[in-house]
Design an enzyme around this catalytic site. Structure first.
Site, PDB file in Angstrom:
ATOM      1  CD  GLU A 165      -3.234  -0.797   2.043  1.00 35.24           C
ATOM      2  OE1 GLU A 165      -3.233   0.190   2.787  1.00 35.24           O
ATOM      3  OE2 GLU A 165      -4.093  -1.679   2.084  1.00 35.24           O
TER       4      GLU A 165
HETATM    5  C1  FAD Z   1       3.341  -9.076   0.311  1.00 37.12           C
HETATM    6  C2  FAD Z   1       2.839  -8.116  -0.684  1.00 37.12           C
HETATM    7  C3  FAD Z   1       1.490  -8.017  -0.926  1.00 37.12           C
HETATM    8  C4  FAD Z   1       1.015  -7.135  -1.904  1.00 37.12           C
HETATM    9  N1  FAD Z   1      -0.315  -7.136  -2.212  1.00 37.12           N
HETATM   10  C5  FAD Z   1      -0.735  -6.410  -3.284  1.00 37.12           C
HETATM   11  C6  FAD Z   1      -2.079  -6.510  -3.746  1.00 37.12           C
HETATM   12  O1  FAD Z   1      -2.911  -7.211  -3.163  1.00 37.12           O
HETATM   13  N2  FAD Z   1      -2.428  -5.809  -4.836  1.00 37.12           N
HETATM   14  C7  FAD Z   1      -1.549  -5.011  -5.504  1.00 37.12           C
HETATM   15  O2  FAD Z   1      -1.918  -4.424  -6.496  1.00 37.12           O
HETATM   16  N3  FAD Z   1      -0.270  -4.879  -5.087  1.00 37.12           N
HETATM   17  C8  FAD Z   1       0.166  -5.570  -4.007  1.00 37.12           C
HETATM   18  N4  FAD Z   1       1.471  -5.467  -3.587  1.00 37.12           N
HETATM   19  C9  FAD Z   1       2.363  -4.569  -4.285  1.00 37.12           C
HETATM   20  C10 FAD Z   1       2.845  -3.394  -3.452  1.00 37.12           C
HETATM   21  O3  FAD Z   1       1.875  -2.424  -3.362  1.00 37.12           O
HETATM   22  C11 FAD Z   1       4.147  -2.916  -4.131  1.00 37.12           C
HETATM   23  O4  FAD Z   1       5.101  -3.874  -3.795  1.00 37.12           O
HETATM   24  C12 FAD Z   1       4.565  -1.572  -3.680  1.00 37.12           C
HETATM   25  O5  FAD Z   1       3.707  -0.608  -4.189  1.00 37.12           O
HETATM   26  C13 FAD Z   1       6.000  -1.224  -4.111  1.00 37.12           C
HETATM   27  O6  FAD Z   1       6.289  -1.556  -5.420  1.00 37.12           O
HETATM   28  P1  FAD Z   1       7.612  -2.415  -5.749  1.00 37.12           P
HETATM   29  O7  FAD Z   1       7.629  -3.576  -4.842  1.00 37.12           O
HETATM   30  O8  FAD Z   1       7.627  -2.680  -7.179  1.00 37.12           O
HETATM   31  O9  FAD Z   1       8.819  -1.489  -5.331  1.00 37.12           O
HETATM   32  P2  FAD Z   1       9.530  -0.383  -6.251  1.00 37.12           P
HETATM   33  O10 FAD Z   1       8.505   0.486  -6.861  1.00 37.12           O
HETATM   34  O11 FAD Z   1      10.491  -1.047  -7.127  1.00 37.12           O
HETATM   35  O12 FAD Z   1      10.285   0.478  -5.175  1.00 37.12           O
HETATM   36  C14 FAD Z   1      11.575   0.151  -4.641  1.00 37.12           C
HETATM   37  C15 FAD Z   1      11.928   1.153  -3.564  1.00 37.12           C
HETATM   38  O13 FAD Z   1      12.006   2.465  -4.125  1.00 37.12           O
HETATM   39  C16 FAD Z   1      11.219   3.369  -3.375  1.00 37.12           C
HETATM   40  N5  FAD Z   1      10.730   4.401  -4.277  1.00 37.12           N
HETATM   41  C17 FAD Z   1      10.171   4.266  -5.497  1.00 37.12           C
HETATM   42  N6  FAD Z   1       9.889   5.454  -6.026  1.00 37.12           N
HETATM   43  C18 FAD Z   1      10.265   6.387  -5.118  1.00 37.12           C
HETATM   44  C19 FAD Z   1      10.237   7.811  -5.056  1.00 37.12           C
HETATM   45  N7  FAD Z   1       9.773   8.550  -6.037  1.00 37.12           N
HETATM   46  N8  FAD Z   1      10.716   8.417  -3.952  1.00 37.12           N
HETATM   47  C20 FAD Z   1      11.202   7.697  -2.934  1.00 37.12           C
HETATM   48  N9  FAD Z   1      11.252   6.359  -2.934  1.00 37.12           N
HETATM   49  C21 FAD Z   1      10.788   5.705  -4.008  1.00 37.12           C
HETATM   50  C22 FAD Z   1      10.127   2.529  -2.765  1.00 37.12           C
HETATM   51  O14 FAD Z   1       9.634   3.147  -1.583  1.00 37.12           O
HETATM   52  C23 FAD Z   1      10.879   1.240  -2.466  1.00 37.12           C
HETATM   53  O15 FAD Z   1      11.534   1.382  -1.236  1.00 37.12           O
HETATM   54  C24 FAD Z   1       1.932  -6.318  -2.598  1.00 37.12           C
HETATM   55  C25 FAD Z   1       3.288  -6.398  -2.314  1.00 37.12           C
HETATM   56  C26 FAD Z   1       3.750  -7.280  -1.379  1.00 37.12           C
HETATM   57  C27 FAD Z   1       5.223  -7.342  -1.121  1.00 37.12           C
END
Ligand code: FAD
Length: 855
Positions: A505
């Site tokens: 989230e």
């Molecule tokens: C266990 C689990 C359950 C989930 N359940 C769902 C679900 O039910 N439905 C759904 O749609 N999604 C779900 N997700 C997805 C979740 O919302 C995403 O993992 C999350 O939004 C982050 O995306 P990413 O993992 O690709 O990280 P990335 O986008 O690759 O980010 C990597 C890091 O960079 C940071 N970052 C990125 N951009 C910026 C910025 N501009 N400024 C500062 N920091 C930044 C992030 O904070 C993070 O620390 C789930 C994820 C997990 C792990």
């Protein structure tokens, strides 16, 4: 009177009156008349120097000019507006929609520099209805009792089928669904308390139950669905016959979810044998909670209409639709392994899946409104599921750590008595209290109709971060006991689960750096959004009038905040207004002080950096921290009142607010140290910290009070961990620890007898087990007392023990293999899944056999 004293008198009269008027935000006209009267008196009675008089007249003219409405509009505002329009920060549609989501609540008061505490205090304390309380005491406790976390996580890789059936039967998935559709229709507060209890027992259960009650198909349907869609889906979602998930994240689009490339193209096709206009969908999603067991996907995709079948536009943007998983082309069923916490989570993809247009949530008129819907719902949802999960974990950790460190002895003493351990225990207790306060006060506000977008982001970030701190401290104070995984380890799995809440989230780094202040500054500032909207008004004359009013109100507000920040810092806010004259009054005043300092700093930051502030994440994150600390401290003060102002909780309140406001001070100071415009930074430091950084973190003595509070049985310890699952039954660590703690307190007199006997040489053994025998033989204690002590000793021994495994048990958990095989064959799927799902399962099995063949 000497000349010097006379000059001092006039100086103090001018300066003091100006500060007084600004501090109290007296309106412009009254201020002008008052200062004019003082100036006149000075002209008649003062012994003025011409230069000094000139300065005063110029200053007074600056006060008079804004009263001349027409003049100021034409000569000041019009050129200012033109300059402002040129430097307006660019804003994408998704940013604008995020800004418009939810409403402004207590966060707006904190941004004002002069919070109206009566507004917060007038909110009623949240309460559970009889039905909600009965649910928590009944089915919720029972579900906790059914779950063996070790079995779920290590052996089975899922909750047992009976737990799934129980969850559905008691409508755990339907807490937010109205009764007319068969749901429980619980308040946000009850929803949060249920999740907190489940989280204190099993992360798998809290995640599984949390998702359908958070952002997902049910919530989307309730807010935006057509009547037909509600009738079609909500009863099934309430009964658990339908399992929902929400699929937004894709491999390319994680944090930047709006950049998704999953698409739907409007076209003609055949659905259920009929020709119809519909959408051909292609997607690839990952990380989707509940996807492997879902029967319906809430799918986010970008909608295109190249043939203009539904309107003039080629592209509609992000759209949400409900997709039954048994449609041809839907792939689902494989699982991710989220840090060994095996709640159902996995990828899903779709190839040329055709659905009619009315599968869009809210029907075709909601085409392209998917992002707006999501951010609006997140403005509430983010405040509930993850924060209450963290709060429940915190409650369990405080309860367990307090008892364990009291029972575990080293160097002849309970380890809780060592200050080093005590420091960590105090943090556990204080952080648990902050999380409880934040969750309950914010959920209470939601139940009163607020949709606090910025506080939701604050709670998401800070509760999950505090949860992580608590999990770390809990590991430390338990030593090896928390390291050795097995059925007896209750700390290791929650520790492993913390990064999950941090990531979902809106991952935390992004939430802190971009959302809390990034959104907050625009949303909550009393004038910035008004100025922006006025500048963008197509009717330029109306825009000028509105901009003029906002600009001059803004100026007055900035001057007032400068006066307030300075005066409050000089006096340590001792004279500032508080809503209640209680032992906590100083803490309200601390928040008052930082509210003014924050409002002033924010204005200068926006004025000098403009749109660049958004990308200067280190600066905006620090301002976000100050806002968050003030918000959390306010919830602590309100929570204390809501809980009936219990004297035993005062140390918790003091520790929490001190910790938060100390952090606010440090973050504000680091902001100023790193602010690129050095003269402004210097000026702000003189106003905000004229006496330096005088606020101190909690004292060691205060920390020790918190240690006593969680290591001794009593109402404060119980209240702090109110929702935690504490049944006294086998396999329930909190209940067993509490039982042993009570026994240890009851047996203190007997232990004293043993110590005395040791000193007298009647007992020689160092080991309690043998000491009891010796004491009984020497008739230091009676037979019955010895039996009691032995029983207690056994219980403590068990609680201190850890698990071990035969070498060949590693890598081949018998139950795990069976469970994995059963899950692959679909047997572990919730029993109520529909027969029509076979299509998708076949696909999964095919995929699996292909993979095997490949190997
Ligand atoms: C266990 C689990 C359950 C989930 N359940 C769902 C679900 O039910 N439905 C759904 O749609 N999604 C779900 N997700 C997805 C979740 O919302 C995403 O993992 C999350 O939004 C982050 O995306 P990413 O993992 O690709 O990280 P990335 O986008 O690759 O980010 C990597 C890091 O960079 C940071 N970052 C990125 N951009 C910026 C910025 N501009 N400024 C500062 N920091 C930044 C992030 O904070 C993070 O620390 C789930 C994820 C997990 C792990």
């Amino acid at each position: 009177m000497s000349d010097f004293l006379l000059s001092l008198f006039w100086f103090l009269l001018f300066f003091g009156s100006a500060v007084y008027l600004a501090y109290n935000r007296v309106n412009l006209l009254t201020s002008t008349v008052s200062m004019g009267a003082i100036l006149l008196a000075y002209l008649f009675y003062g012994d003025w120097h011409p230069l000094w008089l000139l300065v005063l007249i110029v200053a007074y003219a600056a006060l008079v000019v804004p009263n001349l409405l027409e003049f100021r509009r034409e000569r000041i505002t019009r050129p200012a507006l033109e300059a402002y329009r040129k430097m307006l920060p660019s804003m994408s549609d998704t940013e604008r929609e995020a800004l418009e989501a939810g409403n402004v609540w207590w966060d707006g008061e904190l941004f004002s520099g002069m919070p109206d505490w009566d507004r917060l205090m007038s909110f009623p304390a949240p309460e559970l209805s009889e039905e909600e309380q009965a649910f928590i005491d009944g089915p919720c406790e029972e579900l906790c009792s059914m779950l063996d976390d070790w079995e779920v996580c290590d052996q089975r890789g899922d909750m047992p089928p009976e737990a799934w059936a129980f969850i559905k039967k008691h409508r755990f998935f339907a807490m937010i669904i109205p009764k007319q559709y068969g749901g429980l229709e619980f308040s946000a507060y009850a929803n949060a308390m249920v999740i907190a209890k489940l989280a204190s027992r099993s992360s798998v259960a809290s995640s599984t139950v949390g998702v359908p009650n958070s952002l997902g198909p049910a919530e989307l349907l309730m807010h935006y669905g057509t009547d037909e869609q509600k009738q079609r889906w909500l009863p099934g979602l309430a009964s658990g016959d339908e399992i929902p998930c929400f699929a937004l994240t894709s491999p390319q689009a994680g944090s930047d979810a709006a950049a998704l490339i999953d698409n739907g193209v409007v076209c003609k096709g055949t659905f259920n044998g009929k020709q119809t206009i519909g959408i051909r969908l292609n997607w690839e999603k990952r990380y989707i909670t509940l996807a492997p067991v879902a029967t319906v996907l809430g799918l986010a995709f970008k909608l295109y209409d190249p043939d203009h079948l539904i309107g003039d536009k080629d592209e509609y943007g992000i759209t949400s639709a409900l997709i039954p998983v048994d449609l041809p082309g839907v792939e689902i069923g494989r699982r991710h392994n989220p840090l060994t916490i095996p709640f159902q989570n996995g990828p899903t993809s779709g190839k040329d899946v055709f659905v009619p247009l009315d599968y869009i949530i809210g029907g075709p008129e909601n085409a392209g409104k998917g992002w707006k819907m999501l951010v609006e719902l997140l403005s509430v949802g983010r405040a509930i599921t993850l924060p209450s999960t963290a709060a429940g974990g915190g409650q369990a950790a405080a309860y367990a750590s307090g008892a364990y460190t009291q029972l575990r002895r080293q160097f002849g003493l309970p380890v809780a008595r060592f200050d080093g351990v005590g420091e960590a225990l105090a943090r556990i207790a204080g952080h648990a209290y902050i999380m409880n306060a934040a969750v309950s006060v914010t959920a209470g506000a939601i139940d009163q109709g607020e949709k606090p977008a910025v506080p939701s982001a604050i709670l998401k970030y800070h509760c999950t971060e505090l949860g992580r701190k608590v999990a770390n401290d809990t590991m430390d104070v338990h030593g090896g006991k928390a390291i050795m995984m097995g059925p007896r380890n209750y700390a290791g799995r929650p520790y492993m689960a913390t990064p999950i809440a941090i990531t979902v989230e809106g991952a935390n780094i992004l939430t802190r750096s971009l959302i809390i202040f990034g959104q907050g500054a625009m949303r909550c500032h009393p004038f910035v959004l008004r100025e922006l909207q006025a500048a963008q008004d197509k009717d330029t004359e109306r825009g000028l009038v509105e901009f003029d009013d906002a600009l001059f109100s803004h100026l007055g507000y900035a001057i007032s905040n400068a006066a307030r920040a300075f005066f409050l810092a000089l006096t340590h806010a001792k004279f500032s207004r508080v809503p209640l004259n209680t032992p906590t009054r100083r803490y309200y005043q601390n928040v008052n002080r930082y509210s003014a300092a924050f409002a002033l700093t924010t204005d200068f930051a926006m004025l000098t950096l403009g749109g660049k502030l958004k990308i200067k994440e280190l600066l905006s994150a620090r301002l976000g921290d100050v806002l968050s600390c003030m918000y959390l401290a306010s919830t602590v003060l309100k929570h204390f009142e809501n809980q009936g102002r219990r004297a035993t909780d005062i140390p918790l309140v003091e520790w929490s607010v001190r910790t938060l406001m100390y952090h606010a001070q440090e973050q504000l100071h680091s902001f100023l140290r790193n602010f690129p415009n050095r003269p402004i930074a210097f000026l702000l430091r003189c106003i905000v910290f004229p006496r330096g950084r005088t606020y101190s973190s909690p004292s060691d003595e205060l920390g020790r009070k918190l240690v006593t509070l969680i290591t001794e049985t009593g109402e404060a310890r119980e209240r702090l961990s109110e929702q935690a699952f504490k049944a006294n039954e086998p396999g329930s660590p909190l209940g067993l620890l509490q039982e042993a703690l009570e026994l240890s307190e009851r047996h203190l007199p007997m232990e004293k007898k043993l110590k005395q006997a040791q000193r007298e040489g009647l007992i020689v053994s160092e080991y309690l087990g043998h000491q009891i025998d010796e004491a009984e033989r020497a008739e230091v204690i009676s037979k019955a007392e010895a039996a009691e002590l032995r029983d207690y000793h056994e219980k403590v021994q068990f609680l201190m023990s850890v698990d071990d495994f035969a070498p060949d048990e590693f890598g081949r958990r018998a139950g795990g293999e069976e469970a994995a095989a059963a899950t692959a064959a679909g047997e572990q799927k919730p029993p109520a899944r529909k027969a029509k799902k076979k299509t998708s399962r076949k696909k999964v099995s095919k995929k699996k056999s292909k993979a095997k063949a490949g190997n």
